[in-house]
Design a protein around this motif. Structure first.
Motif, PDB file in Angstrom:
ATOM      1  N   PHE A  71       0.667  -1.260   0.007  1.00 32.76           N
ATOM      2  CA  PHE A  71       0.050  -0.163   0.078  1.00 32.76           C
ATOM      3  C   PHE A  71       1.000   1.337   0.022  1.00 32.76           C
ATOM      4  O   PHE A  71       0.319   2.385  -0.436  1.00 32.76           O
ATOM      5  N   VAL A  72       1.985   1.228   0.475  1.00 38.19           N
ATOM      6  CA  VAL A  72       3.125   2.450   0.433  1.00 38.19           C
ATOM      7  C   VAL A  72       3.276   2.753  -0.826  1.00 38.19           C
ATOM      8  O   VAL A  72       3.071   3.730  -1.165  1.00 38.19           O
ATOM      9  N   ILE A  73       3.636   1.740  -1.565  1.00 38.48           N
ATOM     10  CA  ILE A  73       4.141   1.816  -3.060  1.00 38.48           C
ATOM     11  C   ILE A  73       2.861   2.376  -3.973  1.00 38.48           C
ATOM     12  O   ILE A  73       2.943   3.340  -4.702  1.00 38.48           O
ATOM     13  N   CYS A  74       1.796   1.750  -3.631  1.00 39.30           N
ATOM     14  CA  CYS A  74       0.571   2.264  -4.518  1.00 39.30           C
ATOM     15  C   CYS A  74       0.100   3.536  -4.024  1.00 39.30           C
ATOM     16  O   CYS A  74      -0.322   4.278  -4.991  1.00 39.30           O
ATOM     17  N   ARG A  75       0.430   4.012  -2.913  1.00 36.51           N
ATOM     18  CA  ARG A  75       0.186   5.558  -2.474  1.00 36.51           C
ATOM     19  C   ARG A  75       0.952   6.365  -3.047  1.00 36.51           C
ATOM     20  O   ARG A  75       0.576   7.439  -3.726  1.00 36.51           O
ATOM     21  N   HIS A  76       2.254   6.004  -3.340  1.00 37.47           N
ATOM     22  CA  HIS A  76       3.139   6.780  -4.015  1.00 37.47           C
ATOM     23  C   HIS A  76       2.975   6.822  -5.547  1.00 37.47           C
ATOM     24  O   HIS A  76       3.142   7.959  -6.067  1.00 37.47           O
ATOM     25  N   TYR A  77       2.665   5.804  -5.879  1.00 31.76           N
ATOM     26  CA  TYR A  77       2.056   5.780  -7.347  1.00 31.76           C
ATOM     27  C   TYR A  77       0.941   6.472  -7.516  1.00 31.76           C
ATOM     28  O   TYR A  77       0.931   7.142  -8.626  1.00 31.76           O
ATOM     29  N   ALA A  78      -0.105   6.365  -6.744  1.00 26.77           N
ATOM     30  CA  ALA A  78      -1.039   7.217  -6.817  1.00 26.77           C
ATOM     31  C   ALA A  78      -0.885   8.755  -6.690  1.00 26.77           C
ATOM     32  O   ALA A  78      -1.465   9.492  -7.559  1.00 26.77           O
ATOM     33  N   THR A  79      -0.066   9.172  -5.714  1.00 30.01           N
ATOM     34  CA  THR A  79       0.387  10.622  -6.040  1.00 30.01           C
ATOM     35  C   THR A  79       0.951  11.083  -7.212  1.00 30.01           C
ATOM     36  O   THR A  79       0.622  12.191  -7.895  1.00 30.01           O
ATOM     37  N   LEU A 105      -3.310   7.297   3.022  1.00 30.30           N
ATOM     38  CA  LEU A 105      -4.052   6.927   1.902  1.00 30.30           C
ATOM     39  C   LEU A 105      -5.563   7.631   1.871  1.00 30.30           C
ATOM     40  O   LEU A 105      -5.906   8.097   0.758  1.00 30.30           O
ATOM     41  N   LEU A 106      -6.215   7.926   2.918  1.00 30.09           N
ATOM     42  CA  LEU A 106      -7.404   8.715   2.833  1.00 30.09           C
ATOM     43  C   LEU A 106      -7.228  10.096   2.670  1.00 30.09           C
ATOM     44  O   LEU A 106      -7.843  10.765   1.910  1.00 30.09           O
ATOM     45  N   HIS A 107      -6.104  10.699   2.976  1.00 32.95           N
ATOM     46  CA  HIS A 107      -5.708  11.825   3.135  1.00 32.95           C
ATOM     47  C   HIS A 107      -5.343  11.933   1.303  1.00 32.95           C
ATOM     48  O   HIS A 107      -5.679  12.975   0.916  1.00 32.95           O
ATOM     49  N   GLU A 108      -4.653  11.465   0.874  1.00 36.47           N
ATOM     50  CA  GLU A 108      -4.512  11.152  -0.494  1.00 36.47           C
ATOM     51  C   GLU A 108      -5.615  11.211  -1.564  1.00 36.47           C
ATOM     52  O   GLU A 108      -5.543  11.589  -2.586  1.00 36.47           O
ATOM     53  N   ALA A 109      -6.654  10.478  -0.630  1.00 33.74           N
ATOM     54  CA  ALA A 109      -7.832  10.415  -1.766  1.00 33.74           C
ATOM     55  C   ALA A 109      -8.661  11.558  -1.472  1.00 33.74           C
ATOM     56  O   ALA A 109      -9.667  11.893  -2.162  1.00 33.74           O
ATOM     57  N   GLY A 110      -8.306  12.563  -0.609  1.00 35.14           N
ATOM     58  CA  GLY A 110      -8.885  13.835  -0.460  1.00 35.14           C
ATOM     59  C   GLY A 110      -9.993  13.705   0.727  1.00 35.14           C
ATOM     60  O   GLY A 110     -10.972  14.744   0.813  1.00 35.14           O
ATOM     61  N   ARG A 111     -10.019  12.564   1.509  1.00 39.96           N
ATOM     62  CA  ARG A 111     -10.932  12.381   2.578  1.00 39.96           C
ATOM     63  C   ARG A 111     -10.382  13.060   3.757  1.00 39.96           C
ATOM     64  O   ARG A 111     -10.068  12.091   4.782  1.00 39.96           O
ATOM     65  N   SER A 112     -10.296  14.204   3.939  1.00 42.43           N
ATOM     66  CA  SER A 112      -9.592  14.741   5.120  1.00 42.43           C
ATOM     67  C   SER A 112     -10.428  14.249   6.278  1.00 42.43           C
ATOM     68  O   SER A 112      -9.655  14.049   7.416  1.00 42.43           O
ATOM     69  N   GLU A 113     -11.683  14.472   6.597  1.00 39.08           N
ATOM     70  CA  GLU A 113     -12.303  14.117   7.827  1.00 39.08           C
ATOM     71  C   GLU A 113     -11.983  12.584   8.385  1.00 39.08           C
ATOM     72  O   GLU A 113     -11.757  12.396   9.271  1.00 39.08           O
ATOM     73  N   ASP A 114     -12.298  11.645   7.301  1.00 41.70           N
ATOM     74  CA  ASP A 114     -11.952  10.307   7.402  1.00 41.70           C
ATOM     75  C   ASP A 114     -10.472  10.153   7.970  1.00 41.70           C
ATOM     76  O   ASP A 114     -10.155   9.253   8.699  1.00 41.70           O
TER      77      ASP A 114
END
Length: 714
Positions: free
Chosen positions: A346-354, A398-407
């Motif tokens: 999931f770390v690799i996927c988060r960086h790739y998503a960024t 991951l949630l922050h990267e998805a724009g879900r700040s409250e979650d």
């Protein structure tokens, strides 16, 4: 005529009947076979051929101690059992495989194969278990390797294996409570002694020399490590791994040009060495040697990486940090194609998503985040303690990267509820009595405003109006090249209260001033890490001696593995010194924080200098005296070097904003630290995480003394 569906059902029934028949056959075989070692092993072999590892294990388990004593050729039988254990392990039955290997060892104590196979299995399990491994597992593996070494006293390999085991045990012990770490130094010394013995045993081999250099490097004994590696290169000049080890040590010593030349010599011998190209890129990125070639080196490394997942991930991460999102995405995509299992990382996927999001490929980025969240949450169900904290942190990121700040905020807050205790300061990365050291820091700050004074060009504008700040009450924090800042402060009778130095180059450049700072009668605090403390060894003072001399003034932090969590409250993400200093200052509970000189790159009013205390690069004057100091860089008549310097500062500033934002959110959610108002007194600064104001606004804030709302990191 039967339909396709009927054929499938019939095939499934046939498979079930055949499987039942095989089970009956294996059971009958085990009942019929007598307790003869050869016949039992033959039965086990048949069961393995029939894909019945459990029945194979049951056959071997019938070998009794009485039968073992009657064996004419125990080594031959032990060899067969080792092969059966490997087959059983391949079917995922590791417990049974280890039991078979232990029987083989008891049967033929002098036969090495089962002992080495069991040691390898234990090594895999210990690495997978990490901090949750048991002491018994470590001791069993150590015992096996000691027996192997005793049987081969003239070979280097058994000593290298045992030394590696002891070093891993040291790392394991350092994660345990203080009461269980007492043997760690003993194991470290023995590991080093074993490697030196291995070199004596087989002086022509590269492996023991490489292992010793790596051992010394891991212990931050860089000069000794360099001497060992340099001698090894002379002894084994054709070994690319030894040259690579030497270059890595020179890189840690910040002797970038030496490191570059070492790697260039390696590439002249082995031009297709992918890791050499990667290390070359790191050297070029941190030095002013061969400007503009770092990216080419990283791309060359990635092109040569093949299916090396670690190397592809490293290349992609370098491009992500440098804000080259297309190149980062290219190598993340190549990584996932080469190593499909990385899709669960999931770390690799988060960086790739960024990277994808920054390129505008938002739908692909969103899909990656969804899959990464599922993977992360599955892992969290099996985790506990510090591991669970880290997984919940990753979920929040991951949630922050998805724009879900409250979650994301809610997930961060949940970490505090699952933490097993209050913040854990009893870690090997910190000094004893760290809570008291933090209390001393808070007393020095004394609930005052803190002026964080950096060396950016805009500090000159602040210095020109310094007298206007003389009557305000504030503490001063600065970092690294602090003497030029203090020279200005003396005009109003002030000096630094908190000093951070995070790398040994600062010690080399300002050693005498740093020593004087620590000897002052006024209360002050030096914040540092173990890597930076190495710099004092070049002046004849070891890390332990330095800590003993200045213990009361020191606060040790760990500049990797952040942001802070209850289980590791003084771990900060690797980045610029500023990205460590600001979160740390929050432990002192300041009233407000004002940053001065935080340009993050070029200043339009002072565009010809890198820092406020430098002359313009085109000035017609004698070179400034401080440029003769170690690790100080000249920009005289080098506008291209200044442009590259500003480019790097801009990249560092953008990454620092991300790091500080994550750290401040974690401190507030998990350690209950309120974020005070933080102002960046540099209107054009690259840093955007805090409000940017000018000097007049800063003076107005200080004059009226009003409390602004705490500025949440963006």
């Amino acid at each position: 005529m039967p339909r396709p569906g009927d054929r499938g059902a019939a095939w499934q029934r046939c498979r079930a009947v055949l499987s039942a028949a095989i089970d009956i056959t294996c059971a009958a075989l085990l009942i019929a076979v007598p307790s003869d070692p050869d016949l039992l092993l033959g039965a086990a072999y048949v069961c393995m051929k029939l894909r019945r590892p459990r029945q194979a294990y049951e056959a071997v388990a019938r070998l009794s101690a009485t039968v073992v004593g009657q064996l004419a050729q125990p080594d031959r039988t032990a060899r067969q059992m080792t092969k059966i254990a490997a087959a059983i392990c391949a079917w995922g039955q590791r417990v049974e495989a280890k039991d078979v290997l232990r029987k083989a060892i008891a049967m033929a104590p002098q036969f090495a194969a089962p002992r080495l196979a069991l040691a390898c299995l234990l090594e895999e399990e210990l690495r997978a278990a990490g901090a949750s491994a048991s002491v018994g597992q470590w001791l069993e593996r150590e015992s096996l390797l000691r027996k192997s070494m005793a049987e081969s006293p003239h070979l280097a390999a058994p000593r290298i294996a045992l030394a590696s085991c002891l070093q891993e045990m040291v790392r394991y012990l350092e994660t345990q409570p203080v009461s269980e770490r007492s043997n760690a130094p003993v194991h470290q010394v023995e590991a080093e002694d074993l490697l030196r013995e291995a070199i004596v045993a087989e002086p022509h081999l590269a492996a023991p020399r490489l292992a010793l250099a790596d051992c010394l490097l891991a212990s931050r004994r860089y000069v000794e490590a360099e001497a060992v590696a340099a001698a090894a290169v002379q002894c084994c000049p054709s070994s690319p791994e030894l040259r690579l080890a030497l270059a890595r040590i020179q890189f840690q010593l910040r002797r970038f040009e030496d490191a570059a030349r070492t790697i260039e010599a390696l590439l002249a011998i082995t031009p297709g060495h992918a890791w050499a190209w990667f290390e070359y890129g790191k050297v070029l990125r941190n030095s002013f040697y061969r400007l503009g070639q770092a990216d080419r080196a990283f791309e060359r490394a990635g092109d040569l990486a093949g299916n090396d997942g670690a190397l592809l991930a490293g290349v992609a991460q370098q491009f992500l940090y440098d804000l080259h999102y297309r190149k980062a995405a290219k190598f993340y995509e190549r990584l996932l194609n080469a190593v499909p299992g990385m899709r669960e990382n999931f770390v690799i996927c988060r960086h790739y998503a960024t990277s994808l999001r920054e390129m505008g490929r938002t739908d692909e980025a969103a899909d990656l985040i969804v899959a990464a969240l599922e993977s992360c949450r599955r892992a969290a169900k099996r985790a506990a303690g510090e591991g669970l904290e880290l997984l919940k942190l990753e979920e929040a990121l991951l949630l922050h990267e998805a724009g879900r700040s409250e979650d994301s905020d809610q997930t961060l807050q949940s970490i505090n509820r699952i933490a097993v205790s209050s913040p854990c300061y009893e870690r090997s990365e910190y000094l004893p009595g760290t809570p008291e050291r933090l209390q001393r820091l808070a007393e020095i700050v004394g609930s005052r405003d803190v002026f964080v004074m950096l060396q950016g060009p805009s500090f000159a504008a602040f210095a020109a109006r310094l007298e206007e700040f003389a009557d305000f009450e504030f503490a001063v924090a600065t970092l690294n090249s602090f003497p030029p800042v203090e020279q200005e402060l003396r005009r109003i009778g002030r000096q630094a209260d908190v000093l951070l130095f995070a790398q040994p180059g600062s010690v080399r450049s300002w050693h005498s001033e740093l020593t004087e700072f620590l000897a002052r009668p006024a209360a002050n605090v030096v914040v540092t890490n173990r890597y930076a403390l190495y710099g004092f060894s070049e002046f004849g003072v070891s890390e332990s001696e330095f800590i003993a001399r200045h213990d009361e003034r020191l606060l040790l932090v760990h500049s990797d593995g952040g942001p802070p969590l209850p289980s590791r409250p003084l771990h900060f993400e690797n980045g610029s010194s500023l990205s460590l200093l600001i979160p740390l200052l929050l432990f002192a509970r300041p009233r407000r924080i004002f940053l001065f000189g935080a340009d993050g790159g070029s200043n339009p009013s002072f565009s010809k200098r890198p820092y406020f205390y430098y002359d313009d690069y085109d000035v017609d004057a004698e070179p400034q005296a401080f440029l003769n100091r170690s690790d100080m860089i000249s920009f005289r008549a080098l506008p291209g070097r200044l442009e590259e310097h500003n480019r790097r500062l801009r990249i560092d500033a953008i990454n620092a904003d991300r790091i500080m934002g994550a750290a401040l959110r974690s401190l507030e959610a998990n350690l209950g630290i309120q974020i005070p108002p933080i102002f960046n007194v540099c209107p054009h600064s690259i840093h955007r995480v805090f409000p940017r104001i000018d000097i007049n606004t800063a003076l107005a804030e200080l004059t009226c003394g009003r409390h602004s709302q705490g500025h949440r990191a963006a």
